[in-house]
Design a protein around this motif. Structure first.
Motif, PDB file in Angstrom:
ATOM      1  N   ARG A   1       0.775  -1.291  -0.067  1.00 52.59           N
ATOM      2  CA  ARG A   1      -0.018  -0.067   0.035  1.00 52.59           C
ATOM      3  C   ARG A   1       0.919   1.236   0.014  1.00 52.59           C
ATOM      4  NH1 ARG A   1      -4.230  -2.184   4.507  1.00 52.59           N
ATOM      5  NH2 ARG A   1      -5.679  -3.382   3.089  1.00 52.59           N
ATOM      6  N   ASP A   2       1.958   1.305   0.652  1.00 55.15           N
ATOM      7  CA  ASP A   2       2.968   2.327   0.812  1.00 55.15           C
ATOM      8  C   ASP A   2       3.463   2.544  -0.352  1.00 55.15           C
ATOM      9  OD1 ASP A   2       4.196   4.663   2.418  1.00 55.15           O
ATOM     10  OD2 ASP A   2       5.871   3.126   1.952  1.00 55.15           O
ATOM     11  N   LEU A   3       4.224   1.327  -0.933  1.00 55.12           N
ATOM     12  CA  LEU A   3       4.801   1.612  -2.270  1.00 55.12           C
ATOM     13  C   LEU A   3       3.904   1.899  -3.381  1.00 55.12           C
ATOM     14  CD1 LEU A   3       7.282   0.564  -3.868  1.00 55.12           C
ATOM     15  CD2 LEU A   3       6.293  -1.556  -4.295  1.00 55.12           C
ATOM     16  N   GLU A   4       2.608   1.444  -3.543  1.00 50.49           N
ATOM     17  CA  GLU A   4       1.573   2.035  -4.318  1.00 50.49           C
ATOM     18  C   GLU A   4       1.546   3.669  -4.392  1.00 50.49           C
ATOM     19  OE1 GLU A   4      -1.903   3.514  -6.310  1.00 50.49           O
ATOM     20  OE2 GLU A   4      -1.705   3.340  -4.194  1.00 50.49           O
ATOM     21  N   TYR A   5       1.636   4.038  -3.101  1.00 53.93           N
ATOM     22  CA  TYR A   5       1.535   5.676  -2.756  1.00 53.93           C
ATOM     23  C   TYR A   5       2.843   6.124  -3.395  1.00 53.93           C
ATOM     24  CZ  TYR A   5       1.389  10.069  -0.355  1.00 53.93           C
ATOM     25  OH  TYR A   5       1.753  11.282   0.245  1.00 53.93           O
ATOM     26  N   GLN A   6       3.988   5.881  -2.960  1.00 55.59           N
ATOM     27  CA  GLN A   6       5.051   6.358  -3.238  1.00 55.59           C
ATOM     28  C   GLN A   6       5.314   6.349  -4.835  1.00 55.59           C
ATOM     29  OE1 GLN A   6       7.202   7.856  -1.191  1.00 55.59           O
ATOM     30  NE2 GLN A   6       6.224   7.167   0.636  1.00 55.59           N
ATOM     31  N   LEU A   7       4.808   5.166  -5.680  1.00 57.58           N
ATOM     32  CA  LEU A   7       5.270   5.085  -7.113  1.00 57.58           C
ATOM     33  C   LEU A   7       4.302   6.168  -7.738  1.00 57.58           C
ATOM     34  CD1 LEU A   7       6.362   1.394  -7.473  1.00 57.58           C
ATOM     35  CD2 LEU A   7       7.610   3.250  -6.919  1.00 57.58           C
ATOM     36  N   ALA A   8       3.212   6.596  -7.418  1.00 60.75           N
ATOM     37  CA  ALA A   8       2.700   7.732  -7.915  1.00 60.75           C
ATOM     38  C   ALA A   8       3.589   8.775  -8.502  1.00 60.75           C
ATOM     39  CB  ALA A   8       1.470   7.927  -7.261  1.00 60.75           C
TER      40      ALA A   8
ATOM     41  N   VAL B   1       6.671  10.195 -10.439  1.00 64.53           N
ATOM     42  CA  VAL B   1       7.230   9.627 -11.557  1.00 64.53           C
ATOM     43  C   VAL B   1       8.842   9.407 -11.196  1.00 64.53           C
ATOM     44  CG1 VAL B   1       8.388  10.008 -13.857  1.00 64.53           C
ATOM     45  CG2 VAL B   1       6.077  10.781 -13.054  1.00 64.53           C
ATOM     46  N   ASP B   2       9.588  10.194 -10.401  1.00 66.38           N
ATOM     47  CA  ASP B   2      11.263   9.842 -10.049  1.00 66.38           C
ATOM     48  C   ASP B   2      11.117   8.724  -9.309  1.00 66.38           C
ATOM     49  OD1 ASP B   2      11.706  12.218 -11.623  1.00 66.38           O
ATOM     50  OD2 ASP B   2      11.364  13.476  -9.794  1.00 66.38           O
ATOM     51  N   MET B   3      10.218   8.696  -8.143  1.00 63.16           N
ATOM     52  CA  MET B   3      10.169   7.326  -7.441  1.00 63.16           C
ATOM     53  C   MET B   3      10.149   6.069  -8.113  1.00 63.16           C
ATOM     54  SD  MET B   3      10.715   8.337  -4.144  1.00 63.16           S
ATOM     55  CE  MET B   3       9.879   7.025  -3.003  1.00 63.16           C
ATOM     56  N   ALA B   4       9.002   6.214  -8.981  1.00 61.70           N
ATOM     57  CA  ALA B   4       8.876   5.159  -9.954  1.00 61.70           C
ATOM     58  C   ALA B   4      10.141   4.601 -10.799  1.00 61.70           C
ATOM     59  CB  ALA B   4       7.828   5.240 -10.884  1.00 61.70           C
ATOM     60  N   ARG B   5      10.670   5.659 -11.314  1.00 63.04           N
ATOM     61  CA  ARG B   5      11.954   5.373 -12.065  1.00 63.04           C
ATOM     62  C   ARG B   5      13.234   4.959 -11.297  1.00 63.04           C
ATOM     63  NH1 ARG B   5      12.665  10.143 -13.190  1.00 63.04           N
ATOM     64  NH2 ARG B   5      11.459  10.246 -15.346  1.00 63.04           N
ATOM     65  N   ASP B   6      13.262   5.523 -10.110  1.00 61.89           N
ATOM     66  CA  ASP B   6      14.212   5.023  -9.171  1.00 61.89           C
ATOM     67  C   ASP B   6      13.787   3.566  -8.785  1.00 61.89           C
ATOM     68  OD1 ASP B   6      15.628   7.455  -9.424  1.00 61.89           O
ATOM     69  OD2 ASP B   6      14.859   8.155  -7.491  1.00 61.89           O
ATOM     70  N   PHE B   7      12.728   3.063  -8.534  1.00 62.89           N
ATOM     71  CA  PHE B   7      12.273   2.057  -8.163  1.00 62.89           C
ATOM     72  C   PHE B   7      12.719   0.823  -9.102  1.00 62.89           C
ATOM     73  CE2 PHE B   7       9.180  -1.496  -8.158  1.00 62.89           C
ATOM     74  CZ  PHE B   7       9.161  -2.046  -7.142  1.00 62.89           C
TER      75      PHE B   7
ATOM     76  N   THR C   1      -0.213   2.221 -11.157  1.00 62.87           N
ATOM     77  CA  THR C   1       0.150   3.478 -10.799  1.00 62.87           C
ATOM     78  C   THR C   1       1.585   4.000 -11.172  1.00 62.87           C
ATOM     79  OG1 THR C   1      -1.539   3.374  -8.869  1.00 62.87           O
ATOM     80  CG2 THR C   1       0.600   4.819  -8.732  1.00 62.87           C
ATOM     81  N   SER C   2       2.420   2.911 -11.158  1.00 66.19           N
ATOM     82  CA  SER C   2       3.757   3.159 -11.387  1.00 66.19           C
ATOM     83  C   SER C   2       4.170   3.461 -12.919  1.00 66.19           C
ATOM     84  CB  SER C   2       4.732   2.220 -11.092  1.00 66.19           C
ATOM     85  OG  SER C   2       4.374   0.873 -11.770  1.00 66.19           O
ATOM     86  N   VAL C   3       3.449   2.677 -13.698  1.00 64.70           N
ATOM     87  CA  VAL C   3       3.528   3.081 -15.300  1.00 64.70           C
ATOM     88  C   VAL C   3       2.828   4.388 -15.571  1.00 64.70           C
ATOM     89  CG1 VAL C   3       2.898   2.215 -17.584  1.00 64.70           C
ATOM     90  CG2 VAL C   3       3.687   0.826 -15.569  1.00 64.70           C
ATOM     91  N   SER C   4       1.753   4.521 -15.316  1.00 65.65           N
ATOM     92  CA  SER C   4       0.844   5.729 -15.150  1.00 65.65           C
ATOM     93  C   SER C   4       0.650   6.112 -16.867  1.00 65.65           C
ATOM     94  CB  SER C   4       1.333   7.025 -14.299  1.00 65.65           C
ATOM     95  OG  SER C   4       1.334   6.474 -12.986  1.00 65.65           O
ATOM     96  N   ASN C   5       0.675   5.317 -17.657  1.00 68.24           N
ATOM     97  CA  ASN C   5       0.423   5.413 -19.018  1.00 68.24           C
ATOM     98  C   ASN C   5       1.580   6.384 -19.485  1.00 68.24           C
ATOM     99  OD1 ASN C   5      -2.044   4.461 -19.159  1.00 68.24           O
ATOM    100  ND2 ASN C   5      -3.152   6.276 -18.217  1.00 68.24           N
TER     101      ASN C   5
END
Length: 396
Positions: free
Chosen positions: A31-38, A40-46, A92-96
Motif C-alpha cells: 500500500r505504501d509502495l503504491e502511494y510512493q510510485l505515483a 514519476v521519479d520514485m517509480a523510475r528509481d524503483f 500506478t507506477s506506469v501511469s500511461n
C-alpha cells in the motif's frame, strides 16, 4: 510466499502472531509502495534499483503457494489481496507514461524462477513443474496478467463440465469473502492492463497476438453470468455491482484502445514494418495494422458485451449504478459501432436495422421521461439525451 510463513511456523513451533504481523507488513508495504510510485521519479528509481521484477512476480499465483493445497479460504483471500495490491501498484507506477512503456514486456522470468527456488518449494511436485515452466518461458507484467484471466477461463470450463456455471463462488454463494477478493483482484488487474496498454503499440501488439482481447471479453461475459436476478439483492448485491463494474472497466479499456488506434491511424507505419521500442529493439514479427487491432476489439463477443452493458439489472445493482453503467456503455457503443456494424454486415449481409440502433433507442426512451419519478434532474437528463443522440447519429 504467504504459505511459506505458515509452513515455517508448523515446523518450528513459531508464534501465529508473528506470521500474521509479517503478512500485515507485506500488505502495508504494498500500500505504501503504491502511494510512493505515483511519483514519476520514485517509480523510475524503483525500476532502476531492480524492484520491478519482484513486484511483477507477485501477480503469479505460484509465488504465493508452496504446496498444491489451495483450499484454505483465508489464504486464498490474502493472496488475492496481495495480488490486487501488486496490480494496483503496477498500474500506478506506469501511469500511461511513454517513458515507462517498455516495462510492460520486460522479462522477469529469472527473478520469478529464483523466488520459486525457495527451500520450501524444493522437492515438491509443484516446484518441479512450475520452476521448469518458468525457466523455459518469458514472463512479463503483461503476460502474467493475461495468464491470470486465462486461468480463470480454464477454471470456469472445468466447473461448467462439473455442472457449475460460475468460475468462482457466485453472487449467491456463501463464500462471499473469496468471491469479493477475486473480483477486487480482477478490477485491479484491468487497471494495470490499462496503464500498460494505452498508448503502447508494442504492448497492444503482444496483447492481441496472445488473444488477450478475446480472453478479456470472454471473462467479462462469463462474470456477468454470475448475476442471477433479484435473488442477489441485499448483502450479495454488492458482489453483483463488482461484477458489472469489472465488465464496465473491461469495455472501457477496449473502447480506449480502439479510439487511440483510430486517432493515430494516419501516423501508423505501413503493414510489415518493424516497430522500434525505446531501447532500439524491434518487436518480434510484423506489427499489427490499425484495422487488425480494431478488429480484435470489435469481435462478436466485444460487440455483445457493449450491448449487454446497456441493460444492467437495476433491481440488482440499483438505479444509480445501472444508469452510470449505461452511460459509460453508450460511449463504448459509439466507438465500437463502425467495427461491429461491419462485422454484422459481413456475416449476415446488410442489416435492415443497423447494429445497436434498437438498443440505444430503448435507452433514449427510458431517459426521455420528463416529469417521471426516475430521479433525474432536468440538466442531467438533457446531458444524457445529448449523449444518446450522438451515439444514434453514429449508428444511423
Amino acid at each position: 510466499a504467504v504459505q511459506e510463513a505458515e509452513e515455517d511456523d508448523d515446523a518450528t513451533g513459531g508464534n501465529d502472531d508473528d506470521d500474521e504481523m509479517m503478512v500485515v507488513d507485506v500488505v502495508d508495504a504494498l500500500r505504501d509502495l503504491e502511494y510512493q510510485l505515483a511519483d514519476v521519479d520514485m517509480a523510475r528509481d524503483f525500476h532502476t534499483l531492480g524492484g520491478w521484477p519482484y513486484l511483477v512476480a507477485l501477480l503469479d499465483d505460484d509465488v504465493h503457494y508452496a504446496s498444491t493445497d489451495e483450499d484454505d479460504e483465508d489464504l486464498v483471500v490474502l493472496v488475492n489481496e496481495i495480488r490486487a495490491l501488486a496490480a494496483m501498484t503496477i498500474g500506478t507506477s506506469v501511469s500511461n507514461l511513454g517513458e515507462f512503456s517498455g516495462w510492460a514486456l520486460e522479462d522477469v522470468s529469472s527473478e520469478l524462477a529464483a523466488m520459486m527456488m525457495d527451500e520450501a518449494w524444493v522437492g515438491s511436485t509443484r516446484h518441479i513443474n512450475d520452476t521448469a515452466t518458468t525457466a523455459a518461458t518469458s514472463s512479463s507484467a503483461l503476460s502474467l496478467l493475461i495468464q491470470s484471466f486465462e486461468n480463470e477461463l480454464s477454471l470456469r470450463s472445468q466447473q461448467m463440465a462439473g455442472g457449475s456455471m460460475a468460475v468462482l463462488p457466485s453472487a449467491t454463494s456463501s463464500s462471499d469473502a473469496t468471491y469479493k477478493s477475486r473480483a477486487t483482484y480482477k478490477l485491479r488487474a484491468v487497471y494495470a492492463l490499462g496503464s500498460l496498454l494505452r498508448g503502447n503499440p508494442p504492448a497492444q501488439h503482444y496483447f492481441v497476438s496472445r488473444d488477450g482481447a478475446g480472453i478479456l471479453a470472454r471473462d467479462a461475459l462469463g462474470t456477468l453470468s454470475n448475476v442471477r436476478g433479484p435473488s442477489a439483492v441485499g448483502k450479495n448485491g454488492a458482489l453483483a455491482k463488482l461484477d458489472y463494474k469489472f465488465a464496465s472497466k473491461v469495455l472501457a479499456l477496449g473502447e480506449d484502445i480502439v479510439m487511440g488506434v483510430v486517432l493515430k491511424e494516419g501516423e501508423e507505419k505501413k503493414e510489415g514494418d518493424d516497430v522500434v521500442g525505446d531501447e532500439g529493439g524491434a518487436v518480434e514479427g510484423d506489427f499489427l495494422t490499425a484495422n487488425q487491432l480494431v478488429a480484435a476489439f470489435t469481435t462478436e463477443r466485444w460487440c455483445d458485451l457493449s450491448l449487454r452493458m446497456l441493460v444492467p439489472p437495476s433491481d440488482v445493482i440499483g438505479a444509480t449504478a445501472s444508469r452510470g453503467i449505461k452511460e459509460r456503455a453508450l460511449t463504448a457503443v459509439g466507438v465500437l459501432a463502425p467495427g461491429c456494424q461491419r462485422l454484422v454486415n459481413e456475416e449476415n449481409g446488410e442489416a435492415a436495422v443497423p447494429w445497436g440502433l434498437e438498443e440505444v433507442r430503448s435507452v433514449r426512451s427510458e431517459w426521455n421521461r420528463e416529469g417521471s419519478d426516475d430521479g433525474l434532474d432536468s440538466v442531467y437528463r438533457r446531458e444524457l439525451l445529448h449523449l444518446v443522440d450522438g451515439v444514434l447519429e453514429v449508428l444511423q
